[in-house]
Design a protein around this motif. Structure first.
Motif, PDB file in Angstrom:
ATOM      1  N   VAL A  15       0.675  -1.244   0.005  1.00  0.00           N
ATOM      2  CA  VAL A  15      -0.078  -0.027  -0.085  1.00  0.00           C
ATOM      3  C   VAL A  15       0.917   1.255  -0.035  1.00  0.00           C
ATOM      4  CG1 VAL A  15      -2.028  -1.154   1.117  1.00  0.00           C
ATOM      5  CG2 VAL A  15      -0.473   0.298   2.654  1.00  0.00           C
ATOM      6  N   THR A  16       2.083   1.060   0.248  1.00  0.00           N
ATOM      7  CA  THR A  16       3.028   2.289   0.315  1.00  0.00           C
ATOM      8  C   THR A  16       2.851   2.929  -1.216  1.00  0.00           C
ATOM      9  OG1 THR A  16       4.417   1.509   1.881  1.00  0.00           O
ATOM     10  CG2 THR A  16       5.304   3.100   0.167  1.00  0.00           C
ATOM     11  N   GLY A  17       2.544   4.312  -1.060  1.00  0.00           N
ATOM     12  CA  GLY A  17       2.504   5.047  -2.393  1.00  0.00           C
ATOM     13  C   GLY A  17       0.962   5.097  -3.071  1.00  0.00           C
ATOM     14  N   GLN A  18       0.208   4.167  -2.631  1.00  0.00           N
ATOM     15  CA  GLN A  18      -1.129   4.118  -3.194  1.00  0.00           C
ATOM     16  C   GLN A  18      -2.194   5.010  -2.592  1.00  0.00           C
ATOM     17  OE1 GLN A  18      -1.554   1.849  -5.509  1.00  0.00           O
ATOM     18  NE2 GLN A  18       0.659   1.100  -5.376  1.00  0.00           N
ATOM     19  N   GLU A  19      -3.224   5.260  -3.604  1.00  0.00           N
ATOM     20  CA  GLU A  19      -4.387   6.297  -2.948  1.00  0.00           C
ATOM     21  C   GLU A  19      -5.421   5.368  -2.488  1.00  0.00           C
ATOM     22  OE1 GLU A  19      -5.033   8.234  -6.729  1.00  0.00           O
ATOM     23  OE2 GLU A  19      -3.387   9.392  -6.950  1.00  0.00           O
ATOM     24  N   PRO A  20      -6.118   6.244  -1.655  1.00  0.00           N
ATOM     25  CA  PRO A  20      -7.374   5.559  -0.915  1.00  0.00           C
ATOM     26  C   PRO A  20      -8.138   4.449  -1.867  1.00  0.00           C
ATOM     27  CG  PRO A  20      -7.380   7.712  -0.333  1.00  0.00           C
ATOM     28  CD  PRO A  20      -6.125   7.636  -1.434  1.00  0.00           C
ATOM     29  N   ALA A  21      -8.542   4.898  -3.035  1.00  0.00           N
ATOM     30  CA  ALA A  21      -9.487   4.032  -4.014  1.00  0.00           C
ATOM     31  C   ALA A  21      -8.718   2.654  -4.303  1.00  0.00           C
ATOM     32  CB  ALA A  21      -9.805   4.802  -5.034  1.00  0.00           C
ATOM     33  N   ARG A  22      -7.229   2.882  -4.504  1.00  0.00           N
ATOM     34  CA  ARG A  22      -6.717   1.700  -4.726  1.00  0.00           C
ATOM     35  C   ARG A  22      -6.478   0.807  -3.693  1.00  0.00           C
ATOM     36  NH1 ARG A  22      -5.816  -2.274  -7.071  1.00  0.00           N
ATOM     37  NH2 ARG A  22      -3.678  -3.294  -7.472  1.00  0.00           N
ATOM     38  N   ILE A  23      -6.189   1.276  -2.573  1.00  0.00           N
ATOM     39  CA  ILE A  23      -6.173   0.501  -1.194  1.00  0.00           C
ATOM     40  C   ILE A  23      -7.448  -0.126  -0.736  1.00  0.00           C
ATOM     41  CG2 ILE A  23      -5.697   0.640   1.284  1.00  0.00           C
ATOM     42  CD1 ILE A  23      -3.865   3.104   0.732  1.00  0.00           C
ATOM     43  N   ARG A  24      -8.577   0.421  -1.090  1.00  0.00           N
ATOM     44  CA  ARG A  24      -9.789  -0.226  -1.062  1.00  0.00           C
ATOM     45  C   ARG A  24     -10.042  -1.540  -1.794  1.00  0.00           C
ATOM     46  NH1 ARG A  24     -10.509   4.959   0.690  1.00  0.00           N
ATOM     47  NH2 ARG A  24     -11.615   5.304   2.824  1.00  0.00           N
ATOM     48  N   GLN A  25      -9.537  -1.248  -3.156  1.00  0.00           N
ATOM     49  CA  GLN A  25      -9.544  -2.396  -4.030  1.00  0.00           C
ATOM     50  C   GLN A  25      -8.666  -3.594  -3.577  1.00  0.00           C
ATOM     51  OE1 GLN A  25     -11.653  -2.726  -6.888  1.00  0.00           O
ATOM     52  NE2 GLN A  25     -11.118  -4.725  -6.405  1.00  0.00           N
ATOM     53  N   LEU A  26      -7.366  -3.263  -3.054  1.00  0.00           N
ATOM     54  CA  LEU A  26      -6.590  -4.363  -2.616  1.00  0.00           C
ATOM     55  C   LEU A  26      -7.167  -4.833  -1.468  1.00  0.00           C
ATOM     56  CD1 LEU A  26      -3.086  -2.372  -2.939  1.00  0.00           C
ATOM     57  CD2 LEU A  26      -3.882  -4.465  -3.985  1.00  0.00           C
ATOM     58  N   HIS A  27      -7.921  -4.271  -0.456  1.00  0.00           N
ATOM     59  CA  HIS A  27      -8.459  -4.671   0.718  1.00  0.00           C
ATOM     60  C   HIS A  27      -9.439  -5.681  -0.004  1.00  0.00           C
ATOM     61  CE1 HIS A  27     -11.773  -4.722   3.701  1.00  0.00           C
ATOM     62  NE2 HIS A  27     -10.834  -5.224   4.414  1.00  0.00           N
ATOM     63  N   ALA A  28     -10.450  -5.147  -0.795  1.00  0.00           N
ATOM     64  CA  ALA A  28     -11.415  -6.179  -1.333  1.00  0.00           C
ATOM     65  C   ALA A  28     -10.891  -7.438  -2.084  1.00  0.00           C
ATOM     66  CB  ALA A  28     -12.353  -5.314  -2.385  1.00  0.00           C
ATOM     67  N   ASP A  29      -9.805  -7.390  -2.731  1.00  0.00           N
ATOM     68  CA  ASP A  29      -9.125  -8.433  -3.542  1.00  0.00           C
ATOM     69  C   ASP A  29      -8.634  -9.420  -2.554  1.00  0.00           C
ATOM     70  OD1 ASP A  29      -9.828  -7.204  -5.974  1.00  0.00           O
ATOM     71  OD2 ASP A  29      -7.482  -6.494  -6.251  1.00  0.00           O
ATOM     72  N   MET A  30      -7.743  -9.010  -1.407  1.00  0.00           N
ATOM     73  CA  MET A  30      -7.422  -9.548  -0.247  1.00  0.00           C
ATOM     74  C   MET A  30      -8.561 -10.624   0.353  1.00  0.00           C
ATOM     75  SD  MET A  30      -4.678 -10.520   1.321  1.00  0.00           S
ATOM     76  CE  MET A  30      -4.049 -11.053   2.911  1.00  0.00           C
ATOM     77  N   GLU A  31      -9.692  -9.903   0.540  1.00  0.00           N
ATOM     78  CA  GLU A  31     -10.827 -10.183   1.265  1.00  0.00           C
ATOM     79  C   GLU A  31     -11.119 -11.455   0.598  1.00  0.00           C
ATOM     80  OE1 GLU A  31     -13.339 -11.389   4.223  1.00  0.00           O
ATOM     81  OE2 GLU A  31     -12.008  -9.399   4.369  1.00  0.00           O
ATOM     82  N   ALA A  32     -11.561 -11.096  -0.663  1.00  0.00           N
ATOM     83  CA  ALA A  32     -11.938 -12.395  -1.577  1.00  0.00           C
ATOM     84  C   ALA A  32     -11.027 -13.399  -1.818  1.00  0.00           C
ATOM     85  CB  ALA A  32     -12.256 -11.611  -2.951  1.00  0.00           C
ATOM     86  N   ALA A  33      -9.793 -13.231  -1.928  1.00  0.00           N
ATOM     87  CA  ALA A  33      -8.689 -14.281  -1.951  1.00  0.00           C
ATOM     88  C   ALA A  33      -8.764 -15.223  -0.620  1.00  0.00           C
ATOM     89  CB  ALA A  33      -7.364 -13.657  -2.041  1.00  0.00           C
ATOM     90  N   VAL A  34      -8.852 -14.623   0.544  1.00  0.00           N
ATOM     91  CA  VAL A  34      -8.657 -15.721   1.693  1.00  0.00           C
ATOM     92  C   VAL A  34      -9.982 -16.062   1.943  1.00  0.00           C
ATOM     93  CG1 VAL A  34      -7.015 -14.354   2.690  1.00  0.00           C
ATOM     94  CG2 VAL A  34      -9.292 -13.716   3.206  1.00  0.00           C
ATOM     95  N   GLN A  35     -11.230 -15.774   1.435  1.00  0.00           N
ATOM     96  CA  GLN A  35     -12.567 -16.346   1.412  1.00  0.00           C
ATOM     97  C   GLN A  35     -12.650 -17.543   0.230  1.00  0.00           C
ATOM     98  OE1 GLN A  35     -14.769 -16.009   3.844  1.00  0.00           O
ATOM     99  NE2 GLN A  35     -13.785 -14.252   4.731  1.00  0.00           N
ATOM    100  N   THR A  36     -12.206 -17.378  -0.782  1.00  0.00           N
ATOM    101  CA  THR A  36     -12.420 -17.930  -2.081  1.00  0.00           C
ATOM    102  C   THR A  36     -11.159 -19.015  -2.484  1.00  0.00           C
ATOM    103  OG1 THR A  36     -11.769 -16.395  -3.867  1.00  0.00           O
ATOM    104  CG2 THR A  36     -14.051 -16.395  -2.972  1.00  0.00           C
ATOM    105  N   GLY A  37      -9.907 -18.488  -2.227  1.00  0.00           N
ATOM    106  CA  GLY A  37      -8.841 -19.154  -2.562  1.00  0.00           C
ATOM    107  C   GLY A  37      -8.260 -18.752  -4.160  1.00  0.00           C
ATOM    108  N   ASN A  38      -9.047 -17.940  -4.546  1.00  0.00           N
ATOM    109  CA  ASN A  38      -8.741 -17.051  -5.901  1.00  0.00           C
ATOM    110  C   ASN A  38      -7.987 -15.784  -5.610  1.00  0.00           C
ATOM    111  OD1 ASN A  38      -9.838 -19.579  -7.250  1.00  0.00           O
ATOM    112  ND2 ASN A  38     -11.841 -18.585  -6.841  1.00  0.00           N
ATOM    113  N   ALA A  39      -6.793 -15.530  -6.058  1.00  0.00           N
ATOM    114  CA  ALA A  39      -6.183 -14.290  -6.013  1.00  0.00           C
ATOM    115  C   ALA A  39      -5.759 -13.687  -7.191  1.00  0.00           C
ATOM    116  CB  ALA A  39      -5.025 -14.547  -4.981  1.00  0.00           C
ATOM    117  N   PRO A  40      -6.341 -12.430  -7.274  1.00  0.00           N
ATOM    118  CA  PRO A  40      -6.161 -11.747  -8.461  1.00  0.00           C
ATOM    119  C   PRO A  40      -4.335 -11.337  -8.402  1.00  0.00           C
ATOM    120  CG  PRO A  40      -7.358 -10.153  -7.049  1.00  0.00           C
ATOM    121  CD  PRO A  40      -7.224 -11.570  -6.457  1.00  0.00           C
ATOM    122  N   ALA A  41      -4.036 -11.360  -9.756  1.00  0.00           N
ATOM    123  CA  ALA A  41      -2.430 -11.032  -9.775  1.00  0.00           C
ATOM    124  C   ALA A  41      -2.101  -9.578  -8.987  1.00  0.00           C
ATOM    125  CB  ALA A  41      -2.078 -10.972 -11.175  1.00  0.00           C
ATOM    126  N   ALA A  42      -3.034  -8.790  -9.071  1.00  0.00           N
ATOM    127  CA  ALA A  42      -2.749  -7.531  -8.628  1.00  0.00           C
ATOM    128  C   ALA A  42      -2.273  -7.540  -7.254  1.00  0.00           C
ATOM    129  CB  ALA A  42      -3.914  -6.429  -8.530  1.00  0.00           C
TER     130      ALA A  42
END
Length: 142
Positions: free
Chosen positions: A78-105
């Protein structure tokens, strides 16, 4: 290398030699999270610029290896990232640990995707993110 091997390697490496652990003397934002069930605690210190971008972030983590590694990798990502990008990363992380599918981002954070098979450990990986999102929400309210 399998996803499980990546998980073990990344967690062990970042727990032994964290790159973003400690405090920031010039921090203008802080966040914290606690898991009362296991005792994990995360305290974040960040420098957030006028646009809400994280210029620098450090963590003080007392907890399991999963929590410590997640905090360190999150800080790096998250270093250097803007809030909108951080929120997307949070959503991607949440989805990854819930489903096992992680986006490349997610980069190395995708190593936590196997936790979907270990429900009780998901909170360990997500605690730093919870602290981060609370910190960003507090910063927005200033």
């Amino acid at each position: 290398m399998t996803q499980d091997d990546l998980y073990r390697t990344v967690v062990l490496q970042r727990t032994k030699t964290p790159l973003y652990a400690g405090k920031l003397a010039q921090a203008n934002a802080q966040g914290q999270g606690t898991n009362p069930l296991c005792g994990d605690r995360v305290h974040l210190h960040a420098v957030i610029d006028a646009q809400g971008r994280i210029d620098a972030i450090r963590h003080e983590t007392r907890g399991c290896a999963i929590c410590a590694a997640s905090a360190d990798l999150m800080a790096e990502r998250v270093t250097g990232q803007e809030p909108a990008r951080i929120r997307q990363l949070h959503a991607d992380m949440e989805a990854a640990v819930q489903t096992g599918n992680a986006p490349a981002a997610l980069g190395e954070l995708s190593a936590f995707a196997p936790l979907h098979r270990h429900r009780s450990r998901i909170r360990c990986a997500m605690l730093p993110w919870t602290a981060l999102m609370e910190m960003l929400n507090d910063d927005k309210d200033r």
